[in-house]
Motif scaffolding. Structure first.
Motif, short mmCIF file in Angstrom:
data_model
loop_
_atom_site.label_atom_id
_atom_site.label_comp_id
_atom_site.label_asym_id
_atom_site.label_seq_id
_atom_site.Cartn_x
_atom_site.Cartn_y
_atom_site.Cartn_z
N ARG A 1 38.10 33.13 119.53
CA ARG A 1 38.64 33.40 121.11
C ARG A 1 39.50 32.11 121.16
O ARG A 1 39.20 30.91 120.76
CB ARG A 1 37.50 33.33 122.19
CG ARG A 1 36.82 34.58 122.09
CD ARG A 1 35.48 34.41 123.05
NE ARG A 1 36.01 34.40 124.41
CZ ARG A 1 34.99 33.97 125.36
NH1 ARG A 1 33.59 33.86 125.04
NH2 ARG A 1 35.45 33.78 126.73
N PRO A 2 40.56 32.22 121.99
CA PRO A 2 41.40 30.84 122.25
C PRO A 2 40.56 29.94 122.87
O PRO A 2 40.00 30.18 123.80
CB PRO A 2 42.81 31.39 122.63
CG PRO A 2 42.34 32.76 123.22
CD PRO A 2 41.39 33.24 122.35
N ILE A 3 40.78 28.52 122.51
CA ILE A 3 40.20 27.49 123.35
C ILE A 3 41.49 26.70 123.87
O ILE A 3 42.38 26.33 123.37
CB ILE A 3 39.54 26.46 122.50
CG1 ILE A 3 38.21 27.21 121.79
CG2 ILE A 3 39.15 25.17 123.26
CD1 ILE A 3 37.47 26.32 120.86
N GLN B 1 48.97 13.69 122.86
CA GLN B 1 47.81 13.99 122.08
C GLN B 1 47.66 15.52 121.76
O GLN B 1 47.31 15.88 120.72
CB GLN B 1 46.70 13.67 123.01
CG GLN B 1 46.51 12.11 123.20
CD GLN B 1 45.98 11.55 121.69
OE1 GLN B 1 45.40 11.96 121.08
NE2 GLN B 1 46.76 10.44 121.80
N ALA B 2 48.17 16.24 122.65
CA ALA B 2 48.03 17.82 122.34
C ALA B 2 49.03 18.38 121.43
O ALA B 2 48.40 18.84 120.30
CB ALA B 2 48.12 18.45 123.78
N TRP C 1 44.70 26.04 121.55
CA TRP C 1 44.06 26.18 120.07
C TRP C 1 43.95 27.70 119.98
O TRP C 1 42.96 28.10 120.53
CB TRP C 1 43.05 25.57 119.84
CG TRP C 1 42.42 25.41 118.43
CD1 TRP C 1 43.23 25.95 117.41
CD2 TRP C 1 40.89 25.18 117.84
NE1 TRP C 1 42.52 25.93 116.30
CE2 TRP C 1 41.31 25.16 116.50
CE3 TRP C 1 39.96 24.58 118.69
CZ2 TRP C 1 40.13 24.97 115.69
CZ3 TRP C 1 38.83 24.42 117.73
CH2 TRP C 1 39.01 24.47 116.39
N GLY C 2 44.87 28.27 119.38
CA GLY C 2 45.07 29.57 119.34
C GLY C 2 45.93 30.40 120.20
O GLY C 2 46.43 29.55 120.86
N ALA D 1 49.72 24.29 121.41
CA ALA D 1 50.90 24.66 122.05
C ALA D 1 50.73 24.34 123.69
O ALA D 1 49.49 24.74 124.25
CB ALA D 1 51.03 26.05 122.16
N VAL D 2 51.58 23.70 124.31
CA VAL D 2 51.34 23.27 125.65
C VAL D 2 52.12 24.14 126.72
O VAL D 2 53.41 24.36 126.46
CB VAL D 2 51.68 21.56 125.82
CG1 VAL D 2 51.71 21.48 127.27
CG2 VAL D 2 50.83 20.80 125.09
#
Length: 395
Positions: A111-113, A42-43, A62-63, A49-50
């Protein structure tokens, strides 16, 4: 964009016991592995990015997280034995859908989430709750954690395939705050007629092991007067825990027990039981545990047995960041603020960064049971609320 019902249906069969309707999703088992693989798919399908932290925890970004001051959300995927579907996975599914919602709004985060999946939050397999987040923050020594065993004697290191990495200050330094969405564990929101609430604090809570030792003997030939039966001491202690909790206005539960030799026609030699105690103040919780142990010792003297008490996991009172809590309540149009007697990864992370929690209404009020529930409509409301919060924090 997937609806809540569509995404939730993908998880529904995984680890479900057809007899009880409850879930068996213990850490590092095939059922939980399927859920983790689902999360990774899903990601990545969303272009997130994991990364993994070496403690079993997963983070989808996300970011660029290297930018720092990231807003983290998420929860866990493991369950208690025969638990409900919503405790943990609701926060993960809602976080992914909140990302979808924000993208549909055209929001570009400044900001990154991040979306986190923390490992072994329930402690159902290795006995220590919030194990993944405790390792991540350095609250637990990785070598001590590696030696923890499940009921079959498998160590955490064996289950993980490695010794946990332990504290990750490099990853923690990226985080600005953490917001966890969770199904309500109680029914306050039903009475308030609200779909979503904000947490104020987590009660102090802990787990203690009581070992009652006696003398194994034959059930048919041993005179009642000659017995040293630890089961009698154990039974009296269960009643004492209930009485002391009621007297002091706390919660005390003995819900797990192991007996040796565990034979129908044998007086046991050892009974091990686990006491879960919680209260609205640490002094009250400590008073409950002390009173239960005092009464257990008194019964042991009468029964000719012995009892010992070992603290396995104790968490202090956690008051969530007041400024963050109030900011969330304002964003959510004055959402009600509620305390909770349950522990969460948010409580562990609160020692190092501002944290907050959202609760989604549970009409049954039941948790850690197949009766745990939230309507699709309320879950959708939770997704929108989480998206509103993330938009506020990441702008």
């Amino acid at each position: 964009m997937s609806t809540f019902a569509e995404l939730w249906a993908q998880l529904a069969p995984v680890g479900r016991d057809p007899g009880t309707g409850g879930y068996l999703r213990y850490a590092y088992t095939p059922a939980e592995a399927l859920l983790r693989d689902w999360f990774l798919d899903q990601a990545r399908g969303r272009g997130l990015a994991v990364e993994q932290d070496g403690n079993g925890n997963l983070f989808a970004w996300w970011g660029d997280p290297a930018a720092g001051d990231a807003v983290l959300t998420g929860s866990h995927l493991d369950s208690v034995p025969h638990g409900g579907a919503y405790d943990g996975p609701l926060g993960v599914v809602s976080a992914l859908l909140a990302v979808d919602e924000l993208r549909a709004r055209g929001f570009a985060p400044a900001r990154p989430i991040g979306v986190a999946v923390f490992a072994e939050e329930e402690g159902s397999r290795f006995g220590l709750a919030c194990l993944g987040s405790r390792l991540f923050t350095g609250a637990v020594d990785p070598n001590a954690a590696a030696a923890l065993t499940d009921r079959d004697g498998v160590t955490l290191a064996q289950a993980m395939g490695a010794v946990p990495a332990g504290a990750r200050p490099d990853l923690l330094a990226r985080l600005g705050c953490y917001v966890e969405l969770h199904v309500e564990q109680g029914r306050a929101l039903v009475d308030l007629d609200r779909a979503v609430g904000v947490a104020t604090a987590i009660w102090p809570h802990g787990r203690w092991r009581l070992d009652f030792r006696g003398e194994a003997n034959h059930a048919g030939t041993t005179l009642m007067a000659d017995r040293r039966d630890p089961m009698l001491t154990f039974a009296a202690t269960v009643l004492a825990a209930d009485a002391e909790a009621r007297r002091l206005g706390a919660h005390a539960t003995i819900g797990r027990v192991q007996v040796a030799p565990n034979a129908t026609n044998a007086i046991p030699s050892l009974v091990s039981a686990w006491l879960d105690a919680r209260a609205d103040a640490p002094d009250t919780m400590e008073a409950v545990v002390a009173a239960v142990y005092d009464r257990a010792q008194a019964h042991a003297r009468e029964d000719g047995t012995k009892v010992s008490l070992t603290a396995e996991s104790v968490s202090p009172e956690t008051e969530f960041h007041v400024g963050l809590r109030d900011r969330l309540a304002k964003v959510l149009d004055g959402a009600p603020v509620l305390p909770t007697g349950a522990g969460h990864d948010a409580g562990v992370l609160s020692a190092l960064l501002p944290t907050a929690m959202l609760f989604v209404r549970n009409p049954t009020g039941v948790s850690h049971s197949p009766a745990e529930h939230a309507s699709d409509a309320d879950c959708e409301a939770g997704v929108r609320a989480l998206a509103d919060v993330l938009q506020e924090l990441a702008c």
